[in-house]
Design a protein around this motif. Structure first.
Motif, PDB file in Angstrom:
ATOM      1  N   ASN A 689       0.767  -1.213  -0.096  1.00  8.96           N
ATOM      2  CA  ASN A 689      -0.060  -0.006  -0.025  1.00  8.96           C
ATOM      3  C   ASN A 689       0.786   1.261   0.065  1.00  8.96           C
ATOM      4  O   ASN A 689       0.517   2.285  -0.791  1.00  8.96           O
ATOM      5  N   ILE A 692       2.499   1.724  -3.478  1.00 10.23           N
ATOM      6  CA  ILE A 692       1.623   2.210  -4.652  1.00 10.23           C
ATOM      7  C   ILE A 692       1.305   3.474  -4.203  1.00 10.23           C
ATOM      8  O   ILE A 692       1.185   4.348  -5.224  1.00 10.23           O
ATOM      9  N   GLU A 693       0.832   3.923  -3.082  1.00 12.30           N
ATOM     10  CA  GLU A 693       0.538   5.403  -2.743  1.00 12.30           C
ATOM     11  C   GLU A 693       2.034   6.286  -2.939  1.00 12.30           C
ATOM     12  O   GLU A 693       1.533   7.404  -3.560  1.00 12.30           O
ATOM     13  N   ARG A 695       4.158   5.819  -5.285  1.00 12.71           N
ATOM     14  CA  ARG A 695       4.232   5.867  -6.782  1.00 12.71           C
ATOM     15  C   ARG A 695       3.127   6.898  -7.346  1.00 12.71           C
ATOM     16  O   ARG A 695       3.535   7.819  -8.040  1.00 12.71           O
ATOM     17  N   ASP A 696       1.993   6.807  -6.945  1.00 19.04           N
ATOM     18  CA  ASP A 696       0.865   7.533  -7.499  1.00 19.04           C
ATOM     19  C   ASP A 696       0.912   8.946  -7.115  1.00 19.04           C
ATOM     20  O   ASP A 696       0.371   9.833  -7.616  1.00 19.04           O
ATOM     21  N   SER A 697       1.733   9.039  -5.670  1.00 17.84           N
ATOM     22  CA  SER A 697       1.739  10.830  -5.489  1.00 17.84           C
ATOM     23  C   SER A 697       2.905  11.236  -6.020  1.00 17.84           C
ATOM     24  O   SER A 697       3.144  12.427  -5.691  1.00 17.84           O
ATOM     25  N   GLY A 698       3.792  10.583  -6.724  1.00 24.28           N
ATOM     26  CA  GLY A 698       4.918  11.049  -7.417  1.00 24.28           C
ATOM     27  C   GLY A 698       5.956  11.290  -6.703  1.00 24.28           C
ATOM     28  O   GLY A 698       7.004  12.014  -6.977  1.00 24.28           O
ATOM     29  N   PRO A 700       7.967   8.441  -5.425  1.00 20.11           N
ATOM     30  CA  PRO A 700       8.296   6.942  -5.194  1.00 20.11           C
ATOM     31  C   PRO A 700       9.478   6.522  -4.476  1.00 20.11           C
ATOM     32  O   PRO A 700      10.554   7.798  -4.215  1.00 20.11           O
ATOM     33  N   ALA A 725       2.362  -5.013 -10.174  1.00 22.03           N
ATOM     34  CA  ALA A 725       1.768  -3.729 -10.206  1.00 22.03           C
ATOM     35  C   ALA A 725       2.771  -2.667 -11.113  1.00 22.03           C
ATOM     36  O   ALA A 725       2.520  -1.538 -11.132  1.00 22.03           O
ATOM     37  N   ILE A 727       5.837  -1.861 -10.318  1.00 21.40           N
ATOM     38  CA  ILE A 727       6.906  -1.431  -9.587  1.00 21.40           C
ATOM     39  C   ILE A 727       8.355  -2.105 -10.057  1.00 21.40           C
ATOM     40  O   ILE A 727       8.315  -3.159  -9.477  1.00 21.40           O
TER      41      ILE A 727
END
Length: 799
Positions: A689, A692-693, A695-698, A700, A725, A727
């Motif tokens: 979690n 992924i969070e 990565r999605d928030s920019g 990483p 996913a 990554i």
């Protein structure tokens, strides 16, 4: 009167002429009849000899097949049980195979067609024997799993099918020849009868001869009948002794002729055996299979050998396993081939099946026990090493915060004893891994002078602490590089040199390296008692060259009685040594087993009060070794003065995942101290979690440090989900390193590298720096693709 006497005279003359002529004719007929009868008799004898010879040929062929199957049985028993008692029947079967092949070849020397088929049959049999021997060698050198994998390849079955097919083709040729000879014998017999009848009609004078011949033939027939009855009785006795029943099926009438043992095996009252009763006694699940086998064995075109195991159900409901073997006999009329009879034997193999079932259950239990032991070792390693990581890590943290000498000394005591405890844990786990067959030896090309230099650099410090003189000597030139496992060789030398330093209060400890070409690998102690402790497996056969490491000390020495216990786990010379010097008594046991795994041996020479010499001797493949060079002792002695490189500075974001809070915090401490930004997660799900969070928030992460053994979602599963996913950040696995194959399993699961617990913080920081600063993403991805291709190729070979 003369005219009256003339007819009498003429009659007398005629009688005097005719009677001799008649007698002559009778004699001639008798002679001709005798000659013809004799010729027919000889032809009958020769034909019967040929028939008997064909039967011997068929029997010899059956002996060859039976011997090959006996060899298979012996091999199978050894694979299942590991009991070497099965190897004696195997070797005996191999000898019988070759003897029966030679006997069979001698029987068919007069038949060019059959003689031409013998080399191919011999080649197939030798090929099968080689396959059986190869499985035993795999079982001995690589273990039961590798042997079972080799058997599962079905190569042996294909070879046996080819042997049976070739044997069947030879058998069919011989059966055809047998039928021809039997027809010739019948023809000779009928010709003799016809000649006798014809001779009888030529005159009364031949009656006596005919009667004599008939009487002679009658007596001969009686003797033949008596011989046949005796042979049948002996055959029946042999069948009874072997607890085998015999049967005959008339294909046209479906009439079954069975002996007493057959009825007993099938549970049918004696005298009530019939084909339908036998079919009804078959187990319902086996009935169609048996009928299909009979149909395949009795078809006129390319019949298959009849050999099948199935179950029969008695009237009381008991189930018995039986082995049925048989062969169909055919008659040839022009182009039409007709089955004449179907004969065979039946054997009750219920006890054998029970034994096989018990052996299978024992094997399953043994495998389950092995798996339990492996799981226990993995869990114990994780549960022990993880808190040790916290103890040693926080000791390093305290050392960085303390300035008071007394406080620092207390922490150093904690750290030193923690390392000592870790060494003991490593020794116990190493011994357990070796005994469980879970320790790998990985051969690679290594610089011999450099390896010796590293060992000298490490042990020089220990010797200096005890004010001992530690020396390294090379006895002549040595290879620049050798093929060995550097980790295990280094471990052996450190154990042996460490013992020498421990048990030496003053004087010197010397490591002597010696390389010899074309010696015998056998090495023995000068003391008979010591050599008796070394397993015979360590004393290999002659090698192209050997490399020996002799560790001499001027310590307390070892008595012959104490040497008897040296290489036993948890054992030292005596209890006083344990009290005086400490130690677990595992070092020598582990070193001996490591030497054996490398194909070498360890010998000891010692005397009380004088000192000891432990010699490690290893076989070296000179074709894979580097050129001989004079070693630089100066370079070896200067290695310990080499200075370490400073820890790098990190500028990356790292996610540390471990279910133990202490491990997370200590790893976070050292990474943040090196400059990294660190976040932590308690298990694999939380790590997924967070990753992924991020990565999605920019924002990483640059790298993930992932513990492999965690509750809920473990490290391997979490890594697999992260890769799925998309990554692709580097993942470093944290492991207790308990079982062989852990590293490959983690790398194959998507990790890029691994660290063993307790974590060396310098290694951790350097590894993070390497994967975030020194290696490009494209290069890292290429390595992953290469590893995935190698894994797919390996799985393809297994399947």
């Amino acid at each position: 009167m003369n005219t009256l006497l003339e007819p009498d005279h003429r009659r007398a003359i005629r009688r005097s002429i005719i009677e001799p002529l008649a007698m002559a004719a009778v004699i001639i007929v008798l002679v001709i009849s005798g000659v013809v009868a004799l010729r027919n008799f000889r032809e009958l004898q020769q034909t019967r000899l040929r028939v008997s010879h064909s039967n011997h040929v068929l029997a010899g062929l059956r002996l060859v097949e039976a011997a090959v199957m006996d060899a298979e049985s012996g091999q199978r028993g050894f694979l299942i049980t590991g009991d070497e008692a099965y190897l004696e029947p195997f070797d005996d079967a191999v000898r019988r195979v070759r003897a029966s092949l030679n006997s069979f070849a001698s029987l068919i020397q007069d038949n060019a067609t059959q003689r031409a088929a013998v080399p191919e049959l011999r080649g197939l049999v030798e090929e099968r024997l080689a396959e059986l021997q190869h499985v035993l060698e795999v079982r001995e050198h690589e273990g039961l799993a590798a042997a079972q994998q080799t058997v599962a390849s079905a190569t042996g079955k294909r070879t046996m099918d080819r042997i049976h097919a070739k044997a069947q083709s030879i058998r069919e040729v011989e059966y055809q020849l047998l039928m021809t000879r039997e027809n010739a014998a019948a023809l000779s017999y009928h010709s003799g009868i016809s000649t006798s009848i014809l001779s009888t009609l030529t005159g009364l004078l031949l009656v006596g001869g005919v009667l004599y011949l008939l009487e002679h033939n009658r007596r001969k027939a009686e003797r033949s009948a008596l011989d046949l009855r005796t042979t049948r009785e002996r055959l029946q006795l042999a069948l009874d002794a072997a607890e085998m029943g015999s049967w005959n099926i008339n294909p046209d009438t479906r009439q079954l002729i069975a002996d007493e043992q057959f009825c007993k095996i099938f549970g049918i009252p004696l005298g009530e055996a019939s084909y339908q009763r036998a079919v009804d006694a078959l187990h319902p699940e086996d009935r169609s299979r048996v009928e299909a086998a009979i149909a395949a064995s009795t078809r006129a075109d390319n019949p298959t050998p009849y050999s099948i195991e199935y179950r029969v159900v008695h009237a009381d409901g008991s189930v018995h396993w039986v082995l049925a073997k048989g062969a169909a006999h055919f008659t040839q009329e022009r182009e039409h081939r007709t089955i004449a009879s179907f004969d065979g034997t039946i054997t009750d193999i219920t006890d054998r099946k029970r034994q096989e079932r018990r052996l299978l259950e024992s094997e399953r239990s043994a495998l389950a026990a092995s798996r339990s032991k492996s799981e226990f070792l993995a869990n114990m390693s994780h549960e022990i090493r993880t808190p040790m990581a916290a103890i040693l890590g926080y000791a390093d943290v305290l050392l960085g915060h303390l300035a008071d000498p007394d406080n620092r000394n207390c922490v150093l005591v904690i750290k030193r004893n923690g390392k000592h405890l870790l060494e003991l844990i490593n020794d116990i786990l190493d011994l357990s891994r070796i005994e469980a067959g879970k320790l790998d030896v990985e051969l690679e090309t290594v610089s011999l002078p450099q390896l010796v230099a590293e060992v000298q650099s490490l042990m020089h410090v220990r010797a200096t602490e005890k004010r001992l003189d530690f020396r390294t000597e090379f006895n002549g030139q040595v290879p620049e590089t050798i093929q060995t496992d550097p980790t295990r060789l280094r471990q052996m030398l450190i154990n042996l040199i460490g013992n020498a330093i421990k048990f030496t209060e003053k004087g010197t400890v010397t490591l002597t390296v010696n390389y010899e070409e074309e010696p015998s690998l056998e090495c023995h102690s000068l003391l008979p008692s010591s050599s008796s402790q070394l397993p015979s497996s360590t004393l290999g056969s002659s090698q192209s060259s050997t490399l020996s490491f002799a560790i001499r000390d001027t310590g307390i020495g070892i008595s012959p009685e104490q040497q008897q216990r040296l290489f036993k786990p948890f054992s030292q010379g005596d209890s006083s040594i344990t009290r005086s010097y400490g130690g677990s008594g595992l070092g020598l046991a582990i070193s001996l087993r490591l030497a054996e795994m490398l194909g070498g041996a360890i010998a000891v020479e010692s005397a009380l009060g004088v000192g000891s010499t432990f010699t490690v001797t290893l076989p070296i493949d000179s074709s894979k070794s580097g050129q001989l060079i004079p070693p630089s002792v100066f370079a070896v002695e200067q290695v310990h003065d080499h200075q370490r490189v400073e820890d790098p500075t990190l500028t990356c974001r790292v996610l540390v995942v471990d279910d133990r809070r202490d491990v997370r915090h200590i790893s976070q401490h050292f990474l943040e101290k090196a400059g990294a930004e660190v976040l932590t997660a308690e298990d694999g799900r939380q790590a997924i979690n967070l990753a992924i969070e991020a990565r999605d928030s920019g924002e990483p992460f640059d790298l993930i440090v992932m513990d492999m053994q965690m509750p809920n979602v473990d490290g391997l599963q979490a890594t697999a989900e992260l890769r799925s996913a998309g990554i692709q950040w580097p993942v470093i696995a944290l492991t207790a390193d308990a079982m062989k194959g852990d590293r490959d399993r983690f790398l194959d699961g998507g990790c890029d590298d691994y660290l063993s617990k307790p974590i060396d913080h310098r290694k951790l920081v350097n590894m993070v720096a390497f994967y975030t600063q020194d290696i490009e993403q494209e290069e890292l991805q290429a390595k992953r693709l290469e590893r995935a291709a190698a894994l797919r190729a390996s799985l393809g070979e297994k399947h």
